[in-house]
Design a protein around this motif. Structure first.
Motif, PDB file in Angstrom:
ATOM      1  N   ARG A  58       5.492   7.528  14.698  1.00  0.00           N
ATOM      2  CA  ARG A  58       4.980   7.348  13.346  1.00  0.00           C
ATOM      3  C   ARG A  58       5.535   6.046  12.767  1.00  0.00           C
ATOM      4  O   ARG A  58       6.708   5.722  12.950  1.00  0.00           O
ATOM      5  N   ILE A  59       4.678   5.277  12.081  1.00  0.00           N
ATOM      6  CA  ILE A  59       5.099   3.997  11.497  1.00  0.00           C
ATOM      7  C   ILE A  59       4.971   4.086   9.983  1.00  0.00           C
ATOM      8  O   ILE A  59       3.904   4.418   9.452  1.00  0.00           O
ATOM      9  N   ILE A  60       6.063   3.786   9.277  1.00  0.00           N
ATOM     10  CA  ILE A  60       6.088   3.762   7.816  1.00  0.00           C
ATOM     11  C   ILE A  60       6.475   2.351   7.375  1.00  0.00           C
ATOM     12  O   ILE A  60       7.453   1.793   7.876  1.00  0.00           O
ATOM     13  N   MET A  61       5.702   1.763   6.461  1.00  0.00           N
ATOM     14  CA  MET A  61       6.032   0.435   5.964  1.00  0.00           C
ATOM     15  C   MET A  61       6.929   0.550   4.735  1.00  0.00           C
ATOM     16  O   MET A  61       6.608   1.263   3.786  1.00  0.00           O
ATOM     17  N   LEU A  62       8.037  -0.174   4.756  1.00  0.00           N
ATOM     18  CA  LEU A  62       8.942  -0.281   3.610  1.00  0.00           C
ATOM     19  C   LEU A  62       9.015  -1.753   3.239  1.00  0.00           C
ATOM     20  O   LEU A  62       9.476  -2.575   4.031  1.00  0.00           O
ATOM     21  N   THR A  63       8.562  -2.100   2.045  1.00  0.00           N
ATOM     22  CA  THR A  63       8.489  -3.507   1.676  1.00  0.00           C
ATOM     23  C   THR A  63       8.797  -3.699   0.202  1.00  0.00           C
ATOM     24  O   THR A  63       8.638  -2.768  -0.602  1.00  0.00           O
ATOM     25  N   GLY A  64       9.231  -4.886  -0.133  1.00  0.00           N
ATOM     26  CA  GLY A  64       9.448  -5.231  -1.532  1.00  0.00           C
ATOM     27  C   GLY A  64       8.227  -5.830  -2.189  1.00  0.00           C
ATOM     28  O   GLY A  64       8.268  -6.199  -3.366  1.00  0.00           O
ATOM     29  N   LEU A  93      -0.935  -3.684  -3.178  1.00  0.00           N
ATOM     30  CA  LEU A  93      -2.182  -4.208  -2.642  1.00  0.00           C
ATOM     31  C   LEU A  93      -1.944  -5.124  -1.453  1.00  0.00           C
ATOM     32  O   LEU A  93      -2.645  -5.062  -0.442  1.00  0.00           O
ATOM     33  N   THR A  94      -0.926  -5.987  -1.576  1.00  0.00           N
ATOM     34  CA  THR A  94      -0.599  -6.880  -0.465  1.00  0.00           C
ATOM     35  C   THR A  94      -0.145  -6.085   0.746  1.00  0.00           C
ATOM     36  O   THR A  94      -0.548  -6.354   1.884  1.00  0.00           O
ATOM     37  N   ALA A  95       0.712  -5.099   0.511  1.00  0.00           N
ATOM     38  CA  ALA A  95       1.220  -4.275   1.612  1.00  0.00           C
ATOM     39  C   ALA A  95       0.089  -3.537   2.312  1.00  0.00           C
ATOM     40  O   ALA A  95       0.028  -3.496   3.552  1.00  0.00           O
ATOM     41  N   GLU A  96      -0.827  -2.952   1.538  1.00  0.00           N
ATOM     42  CA  GLU A  96      -1.917  -2.197   2.151  1.00  0.00           C
ATOM     43  C   GLU A  96      -2.847  -3.107   2.942  1.00  0.00           C
ATOM     44  O   GLU A  96      -3.321  -2.736   4.026  1.00  0.00           O
ATOM     45  N   ALA A  97      -3.092  -4.316   2.417  1.00  0.00           N
ATOM     46  CA  ALA A  97      -3.972  -5.235   3.134  1.00  0.00           C
ATOM     47  C   ALA A  97      -3.385  -5.601   4.493  1.00  0.00           C
ATOM     48  O   ALA A  97      -4.085  -5.605   5.512  1.00  0.00           O
ATOM     49  N   VAL A  98      -2.096  -5.912   4.526  1.00  0.00           N
ATOM     50  CA  VAL A  98      -1.455  -6.249   5.801  1.00  0.00           C
ATOM     51  C   VAL A  98      -1.440  -5.031   6.720  1.00  0.00           C
ATOM     52  O   VAL A  98      -1.713  -5.130   7.925  1.00  0.00           O
ATOM     53  N   ALA A  99      -1.129  -3.851   6.159  1.00  0.00           N
ATOM     54  CA  ALA A  99      -1.071  -2.631   6.972  1.00  0.00           C
ATOM     55  C   ALA A  99      -2.414  -2.335   7.617  1.00  0.00           C
ATOM     56  O   ALA A  99      -2.479  -1.872   8.765  1.00  0.00           O
ATOM     57  N   ARG A 100      -3.500  -2.568   6.893  1.00  0.00           N
ATOM     58  CA  ARG A 100      -4.827  -2.340   7.474  1.00  0.00           C
ATOM     59  C   ARG A 100      -5.126  -3.361   8.570  1.00  0.00           C
ATOM     60  O   ARG A 100      -5.743  -3.034   9.591  1.00  0.00           O
ATOM     61  N   ARG A 101      -4.709  -4.590   8.361  1.00  0.00           N
ATOM     62  CA  ARG A 101      -4.998  -5.611   9.366  1.00  0.00           C
ATOM     63  C   ARG A 101      -4.309  -5.325  10.693  1.00  0.00           C
ATOM     64  O   ARG A 101      -4.848  -5.623  11.753  1.00  0.00           O
ATOM     65  N   VAL A 102      -3.105  -4.766  10.646  1.00  0.00           N
ATOM     66  CA  VAL A 102      -2.363  -4.545  11.886  1.00  0.00           C
ATOM     67  C   VAL A 102      -2.548  -3.138  12.443  1.00  0.00           C
ATOM     68  O   VAL A 102      -2.036  -2.825  13.518  1.00  0.00           O
ATOM     69  N   GLY A 103      -3.241  -2.257  11.713  1.00  0.00           N
ATOM     70  CA  GLY A 103      -3.535  -0.935  12.229  1.00  0.00           C
ATOM     71  C   GLY A 103      -2.566   0.154  11.808  1.00  0.00           C
ATOM     72  O   GLY A 103      -2.695   1.295  12.248  1.00  0.00           O
ATOM     73  N   ILE A 104      -1.607  -0.161  10.932  1.00  0.00           N
ATOM     74  CA  ILE A 104      -0.720   0.892  10.426  1.00  0.00           C
ATOM     75  C   ILE A 104      -1.496   1.848   9.533  1.00  0.00           C
ATOM     76  O   ILE A 104      -1.247   3.058   9.535  1.00  0.00           O
ATOM     77  N   VAL A 111       0.548   5.688  -0.952  1.00  0.00           N
ATOM     78  CA  VAL A 111       1.193   4.466  -1.448  1.00  0.00           C
ATOM     79  C   VAL A 111       2.124   4.854  -2.582  1.00  0.00           C
ATOM     80  O   VAL A 111       1.684   5.417  -3.586  1.00  0.00           O
ATOM     81  N   VAL A 112       3.412   4.557  -2.435  1.00  0.00           N
ATOM     82  CA  VAL A 112       4.424   4.961  -3.404  1.00  0.00           C
ATOM     83  C   VAL A 112       5.252   3.732  -3.775  1.00  0.00           C
ATOM     84  O   VAL A 112       5.655   2.954  -2.910  1.00  0.00           O
ATOM     85  N   SER A 113       5.500   3.561  -5.062  1.00  0.00           N
ATOM     86  CA  SER A 113       6.312   2.442  -5.534  1.00  0.00           C
ATOM     87  C   SER A 113       7.779   2.829  -5.575  1.00  0.00           C
ATOM     88  O   SER A 113       8.141   4.010  -5.541  1.00  0.00           O
ATOM     89  N   GLY A 114       8.641   1.807  -5.676  1.00  0.00           N
ATOM     90  CA  GLY A 114      10.064   2.065  -5.778  1.00  0.00           C
ATOM     91  C   GLY A 114      10.424   2.869  -7.007  1.00  0.00           C
ATOM     92  O   GLY A 114      11.335   3.705  -6.973  1.00  0.00           O
ATOM     93  N   GLY A 160      -0.655  11.880   6.643  1.00  0.00           N
ATOM     94  CA  GLY A 160      -1.269  10.605   6.296  1.00  0.00           C
ATOM     95  C   GLY A 160      -0.324   9.447   6.549  1.00  0.00           C
ATOM     96  O   GLY A 160       0.795   9.604   7.045  1.00  0.00           O
ATOM     97  N   GLU A 161      -0.805   8.270   6.200  1.00  0.00           N
ATOM     98  CA  GLU A 161      -0.069   7.032   6.436  1.00  0.00           C
ATOM     99  C   GLU A 161       0.676   6.643   5.170  1.00  0.00           C
ATOM    100  O   GLU A 161       0.113   6.670   4.077  1.00  0.00           O
ATOM    101  N   HIS A 162       1.951   6.262   5.309  1.00  0.00           N
ATOM    102  CA  HIS A 162       2.815   6.029   4.162  1.00  0.00           C
ATOM    103  C   HIS A 162       3.144   4.541   4.021  1.00  0.00           C
ATOM    104  O   HIS A 162       3.560   3.891   4.987  1.00  0.00           O
ATOM    105  N   LEU A 163       2.947   4.027   2.800  1.00  0.00           N
ATOM    106  CA  LEU A 163       3.362   2.677   2.435  1.00  0.00           C
ATOM    107  C   LEU A 163       4.284   2.792   1.228  1.00  0.00           C
ATOM    108  O   LEU A 163       3.871   3.269   0.167  1.00  0.00           O
ATOM    109  N   LEU A 164       5.522   2.361   1.378  1.00  0.00           N
ATOM    110  CA  LEU A 164       6.508   2.429   0.297  1.00  0.00           C
ATOM    111  C   LEU A 164       6.778   1.005  -0.160  1.00  0.00           C
ATOM    112  O   LEU A 164       7.329   0.187   0.596  1.00  0.00           O
TER     113      LEU A 164
END
Length: 937
Positions: free
Chosen positions: A576-582, A586-597, A605-608, A627-631
Motif C-alpha cells: 500500500r502506498i500513502i502520500m505524505l506531503t507538505g 490539488l497539487t498532491a492529487e495531480a502528481v499522485a494520479r500521474r504516477v498511479g498512486i 484527501v486529508v489536510s494537516g 481507498g487511496e490516501h493523500l495526507l
C-alpha cells in the motif's frame, strides 16, 4: 516598558533576551522597531561583548553531535549475542574441566580452544560487516551554513554560523543559506525555499511587515535555519539559534524517536531464544541421565556439551551477516545504500510505503507544461531545466514567453563537466526561461538591445512584479507576471491571434475558465501581461495599470519518468502506498494520479489541520478506511503519528523523504529511505537506507532484493538446521542403546558447522530472486522464521540424513561383533565409525544444498550448474573432510580414520537418496497445486 521576547529553550534573563516573554507570537506581530527593542538588538548590531555574553548563555548555533557507536560497542554487541554467550559459557566450562582434570586431557583443551575460536570468528565477521555499514559521517552539521554576514558594532562581519546569537542582525541575499531562525526587518523581493522544513515544492514570498499571530512556520515575515534564499535581499534579526530553532525542534524529534527493530531482528532473536533453550535443556537432561549411570563427571559433561554444540548453529551468525552483506552489495549496485545489515530484509517485509512527493516522486524542478495564449492551449514538451523540448505553435506564445523572461531575475546555468542544467534564482522564473528557450526566444538579445530601466519587485500584497525595458522599435515596455487574478484585475485589453481587443466580461470569463482548467490539472499558474510605458521609469501605479493580458503559463514539478512503473510494481507486490506531503491537496492529487498512486475518482484527501484534530483511535480509523490516501500540508509530528498508527495496526512501514522535516518519521519507521542526491543530510542521517539516484524505482528494486534475501535466509536455515538433526540424532540414539561413546564429538560438530557448512550456506544466500517474487503479497509481519512449512522441510531432510548416518555408524560398529562396553576412544573401529558419521553428514549436506535451492521447482529445471559457487563450496567441504580423514595431524585433532572408496560410494548413495526424496516431494507438491487449481489430476 519594552516587551521582551524569550529566546526559545534558553534560560537567558538579561540583555533583553528572555525578560517577561510572551512567546514566539510576538516575533510575528511586532513592528520592526518594536521587535528590535524587544530583542535588545541595535540597528547597528550587537557589540562583540554583548554577543559573547549571549553565546555563553545560549550556547553555539549548531546541533549537538549524535553519539556514534564506537568499535568497542560493536564488538560488545557481537559477543553478547545469545549464541555467542552460550558458546562462551561452554568454552569457559570446558577450560575449567581441563584445569581441574588429573591428568589433564589435551582433547578437552582442544575443544575449549575450538569453541572460543568459533566465537571469535563469528564476532570478527559480524563486526567487520557492521563496522563498514556504521561508518556514515555525522553530516547533520552540513545543514547549518558554516559562515554568515552579520552586523556587529555597526560593521558587516563575516562570522562562523556557530557564533550567531539571538539579537544578531543578519544580512541575506539570493543563494544564501539561512543560518538561524530570523525575523525580517527589511526585505526586497525575497523568496525562500522552505522544502527542507515544510515539504512545499514552490518558493514562498517573504516580507518585513508585521502579521497576525499563527503557526510560526507559516509566518511570512520569518525565515528559518536549514532553508535557502531564492531571490531578493533582506536584513533580519535572529530570535532563535541552535536547538531552539524550528530545525532544532525537528532534530530533537528525530533524536527522541526510537530506532525500530526490523521484523528479521525480532524473528532471529525469538529463534535464538528457542534454540538456546532447547540446547541447554537437552544437554542438561542428558547430563543428568548419564551421570547416575556411572559415566563420570567429566565424560558426562563432555557428552552434554557435544549435544548442546550439535543443537547450536554456530555458523548461523556469520552466515546471516555475510548473506545480508551480499544483499547490501546487490542493493548498492541498484543505487540503494543500506547502512544497517538487517535493514536489507526489512524492506522486503514492507506492507506500507509512506512516500514524500517533492524530490521523491518528482524531480524537484519546475517545468512549464501548458501555455494558454491567443484563446488556445499550447503544450510544452520536455522536463526539468534542460532547454530540450518543443512548444506547440510557438509563434502564438513567443510574445508571452518574451515578456515572462524579461520580467525575471533568474538565470539558466549550463552544465559543467558531467553536471546538468541548473537555475540560479527562483525556480518558477527558471521554468519560464526554459520554456522561452524551447520556443526560440532569446531574452539576452532583447536585454542587450534594450536594457532594463526599472523594476517593481514582487511583494505578498500585490502578488506580482513588473519590469521596464527599452526596445529599439516600440520604445519602453512594461512586463508583468504574477497571480492570475492580481494581473487580470489590472488589465484592460486581451491579446488574441487577431491582435489586441478590449477585455470585456466574456473575455474575463474565458481567462477564468482557462485558469481553472490549468489549476485542476495540479499546475501552478502564472499570468503575463504587457503595456507600453511613457518613459524609462514609470511609477508603480502607472506601470501596473492598463495592461494587455498576454496569457497564462501552467507549470508543475514533473514526476520522475520511472516512478509509474515502480508504483505499479509495488501494487502488484501487495504494498500500500500513502502520500505524505507538505504541498497543496490539488497539487498532491495531480502528481499522485500521474504516477498511479491514485486511480479512483474519490481518494481520501486529508489536510494537516484535520489530522491534528484527530485523536489516536480516530487516526487509526482514518488510515483503516478503504481507498487511496493523500495526507497534505502535514508537519513532522503528523508524519510520526501516521507511522505510529500504521505500526499499531500491524503494518511494516517504510517511509521515504528528503527534507529535514522527514527525519523524525524516517527514524521512527521500520525502515527509513532517504534521497541521496537531493536529500538533506539530516534525512540521510536518520534513515537506514539511502537511494543514491533519488529514484522511487530503486524502492521497487530494493523490495525485490529484500524479499530474495528473506527467501535465501530461509533456504540456508533449512540447510543448517537439517544437518543439526543429523548431528543430534546419532548422539541420542547412542545414549538410548547404551553405547558408551558419542558417535560425533564436539570438535567434529564444530568442523562441520564452520568448515563444511558456512560456504554452501553463503552460496545459498547469493541465490538470485525467484521470477515471481514481486507477484506475491508481503509475508505476514509476525510470521516466524520457523514457519510450519520450514519446520516440516527441516524435519524431512534432517530425518533422512539422520537415518543414513545412524545406519552407517551402527552398521560399522556392529559388524565387528565387539560388545559396546569394550569400545574406547582410541579404538580404530570407533574412530572410523565417527569418521563415517562426519563424512556422511558433509556429503549429504552437499546434496541437501542442491535440494533447498528451490521450494517446488525441480532442481533439474532450475539448473544443477546455475549456481557454480554452491558447487565449489560443496566440493571444498568434501575436500576438507577428506583432509580430516587422511592427514595425520588432523586425524590427531579430530580422532578420525581414513575412509576407502567403498565408504565414499556408500555415503554418496545416501546423499543422492536424499536429493531424490526431495525431488519426489516437490513433484507431489506441484501435482497437488495443479489439482487444487482445477487442472488434470
Amino acid at each position: 516598558m519594552p516587551v521582551r521576547i524569550r529566546a526559545r529553550d534558553t534560560s537567558d534573563t538579561t540583555d533583553g533576551v528572555g525578560d517577561s516573554a510572551t512567546g514566539p507570537d510576538d516575533v510575528q506581530r511586532l513592528p520592526a522597531d518594536r521587535l528590535r527593542e524587544a530583542l535588545n538588538s541595535p540597528p547597528g548590531g550587537l557589540t562583540t561583548q554583548d554577543a559573547a555574553r549571549r553565546r555563553t548563555r545560549c550556547g553555539p548555533n549548531q546541533m549537538p553531535r549524535a553519539p556514534g557507536r564506537g568499535a568497542w560497542r560493536l564488538i560488545a554487541a557481537q559477543l553478547t549475542d545469545l549464541f555467542a554467550l552460550m558458546l562462551l559459557l561452554a568454552s569457559a566450562g570446558t577450560f575449567v574441566i581441563y584445569a581441574m582434570g588429573r591428568p589433564r586431557d589435551t582433547g578437552t583443551l582442544q575443544l575449549a580452544v575450538a569453541i572460543l575460536c568459533v566465537v571469535v570468528l563469528n564476532a570478527s565477521i559480524g563486526f567487520a560487516q557492521e563496522y563498514s555499514a556504521e561508518r556514515t559521517s555525522e553530516s547533520l552539521q552540513a545543514m547549518v551554513p558554516h559562515r554568515c554576514r552579520v552586523l556587529r558594532g555597526g560593521e558587516v562581519t563575516d562570522l562562523p554560523a556557530a557564533d550567531l546569537v539571538p539579537g544578531d542582525v543578519v544580512l541575506l541575499e539570493a543563494g544564501d543559506a539561512v543560518p538561524a531562525d530570523c525575523r525580517l526587518v527589511e526585505a526586497h523581493d525575497v523568496t525562500v525555499n522552505n522544502a527542507a522544513l515544510t515539504g512545499e515544492s514552490a518558493p514562498v514570498g517573504r516580507s518585513a511587515q508585521a502579521v497576525d499571530a499563527g503557526p510560526l512556520l507559516r509566518a511570512r515575515n520569518c525565515v528559518f535555519m536549514g532553508t535557502d534564499v531564492i531571490s531578493g535581499s533582506a536584513r533580519a534579526v535572529t530570535f532563535a539559534t541552535g536547538t531552539a530553532t524550528e530545525f532544532g525542534r525537528i532534530f530533537r524529534l528525530a533524536a527522541a524517536a526510537p530506532r525500530q527493530k526490523t521484523p528479521l531482528q525480532h524473528q532471529v532473536a525469538a529463534m535464538a531464544r528457542r534454540v538456546a533453550g532447547t540446547a541447554l535443556a537437552t544437554g542438561g537432561l542428558l547430563f543428568a541421565v548419564r551421570l547416575p549411570a556411572g559415566q563420570g563427571l567429566v565424560p558426562s559433561f563432555v557428552f552434554a556439551l557435544g549435544v548442546m554444540v550439535a543443537l547450536v548453529p554456530e555458523g548461523l551468525p556469520a552466515t546471516l551477516s555475510v548473506s545480508l552483506a551480499i544483499g547490501v552489495r546487490r542493493m548498492a549496485r541498484s543505487h540503494a545504500l543500506v547502512k544497517k545489515l538487517l535493514a536489507v530484509e526489512a524492506l522486503g517485509s514492507t506492507t506500507v510505503v509512506c512516500t514524500d512527493k517533492t524530490g521523491t516522486l518528482t524531480q524537484a524542478e519546475m517545468t512549464v507544461t501548458r501555455i494558454w495564449a491567443g484563446g488556445g492551449t499550447h503544450r510544452v514538451s520536455g522536463v526539468g531545466y534542460a532547454p530540450v523540448g518543443d512548444v506547440q505553435d510557438p509563434d502564438d506564445v513567443r510574445e508571452l514567453l518574451l515578456s515572462a523572461a524579461l520580467c525575471s531575475n533568474a538565470r539558466l546555468l549550463r552544465p559543467e563537466g558531467h553536471g546538468h542544467w541548473r537555475v540560479l534564482g527562483d525556480t518558477t522564473e527558471g521554468a519560464l526561461l526554459v520554456a522561452a528557450a524551447k520556443a526560440g526566444v532569446d531574452p539576452a538579445a532583447h536585454e542587450t538591445a534594450g536594457p532594463r530601466t526599472t523594476e517593481h519587485p514582487f511583494d505578498a500584497e500585490r502578488m506580482l512584479m513588473s519590469t521596464v525595458t527599452g526596445t529599439p522599435a516600440r520604445g519602453y515596455e512594461v512586463h508583468v507576471k504574477g497571480a492570475p487574478q492580481a494581473v487580470l484585475g489590472r488589465c484592460s485589453a486581451l491579446m488574441t491571434q487577431g491582435g489586441s481587443r478590449p477585455l470585456d466580461e466574456t473575455a474575463r470569463k474565458a481567462v477564468d475558465v482557462a485558469n481553472d482548467e490549468l489549476a485542476s490539472q495540479g499546475l501552478r499558474v502564472l499570468a503575463v501581461a504587457r503595456r507600453t510605458a511613457s518613459g524609462p521609469r514609470p511609477d508603480r501605479q502607472e506601470a501596473e495599470s492598463g495592461l494587455t493580458f498576454l496569457g497564462l503559463a501552467g507549470m508543475l514539478d514533473p514526476p520522475r519518468p520511472e516512478v509509474s512503473a515502480a508504483v505499479a510494481a509495488c501494487r502488484r507486490a501487495g504494498i500500500r502506498i500513502i502520500m505524505l506531503t507538505g504541498d497543496h491537496p490539488l497539487t498532491a492529487e495531480a502528481v499522485a494520479r500521474r504516477v498511479g498512486i491514485v486511480r479512483h475518482p474519490d481518494p481520501v484527501v486529508v489536510s494537516g489541520t484535520e489530522l491534528g484534530a484527530l485523536d489516536e483511535p480516530g487516526l487509526e480509523a482514518l488510515l483503516a478506511r478503504p481507498g487511496e490516501h493523500l495526507l497534505c500540508r502535514v508537519s513532522p509530528e503528523h508524519k510520526m503519528r501516521v507511522v505510529t498508527a500504521l505500526q499499531r495496526r500491524g503494518a511494516v512501514v517504510a517511509v521515504t523523504g528528503d527534507g529535514a522535516n522527514d527525519a523524525p518519521a524516517l527514524k521512527h519507521a521500520d525502515i527509513g529511505v532517504a534521497m541521496g542526491a537531493s536529500g538533506t543530510d539530516v534525512a540521510r542521517e536518520a534513515a537506514v537506507m539511502v537511494l543514491l539516484d533519488d529514484s522511487f524505482a530503486s524502492i521497487a528494486t530494493a523490495v525485490r532484493l529484500g524479499r530474495a534475501v528473506y527467501q535465501n535466509i530461509r533456504k540456508f536455515l533449512v540447510y543448517l538446521f537439517s544437518h543439526n538433526i543429523a548431528e543430534l540424532v546419532p548422539i541420542l540414539a547412542a545414549t538410548f542403546v547404551g553405547f558408551p561413546l558419542v558417535p560425533l564429538t564436539a570438535v567434529q560438530v564444530l568442523a562441520i558447522d564452520l568448515g563444511s557448512d558456512v560456504l554452501p550456506a553463503l552460496a545459498l544466500g547469493a541465490e538470485p530472486p525467484e521470477r515471481d517474487v514481486m507477484d506475491r503479497p508481503p509475508r505476514p509481519p509476525h510470521e516466524p522464521l520457523f514457519s510450519p512449512a520450514v519446520l516440516r522441510r527441516i524435519l524431512f531432510l534432517g530425518g533422512i540424513q539422520a537415518a543414513g548416518v545412524c545406519a552407517v555408524f551402527f552398521w560399522h560398529i556392529n559388524a565387528t561383533g565387539i560388545p559396546y562396553a569394550q569400545f574406547t576412544a582410541d579404538d580404530p573401529v570407533y574412530r572410523k565409525a565417527i569418521t563415517l558419521v562426519q563424512a556422511g553428514i558433509v556429503v549429504s549436506q552437499f546434496f541437501n544444498a542442491l535440494a533447498v535451492r528451490t521450494e517446488r521447482e525441480s532442481i533439474v529445471r532450475a539448473g544443477l550448474f546455475s549456481n557454480p559457487w554452491l558447487l565449489a563450496a560443496g566440493a571444498f567441504g568434501i575436500l576438507l573432510m577428506a583432509a580430516i580423514s587422511y592427514l595425520p595431524p588432523l586425524q590427531a585433532v579430530f580422532h578420525t580414520a581414513p575412509l576407502n572408496a567403498t565408504d565414499w560410494a556408500v555415503l554418496a548413495a545416501l546423499g543422492a537418496l536424499l536429493l531424490a526424496a526431495d525431488e519426489a516431494r516437490k513433484a507431489w507438491l506441484r501435482r497437488r497445486t495443479v489439482t487444487a487449481q482445477g487442472g488434470p489430476s
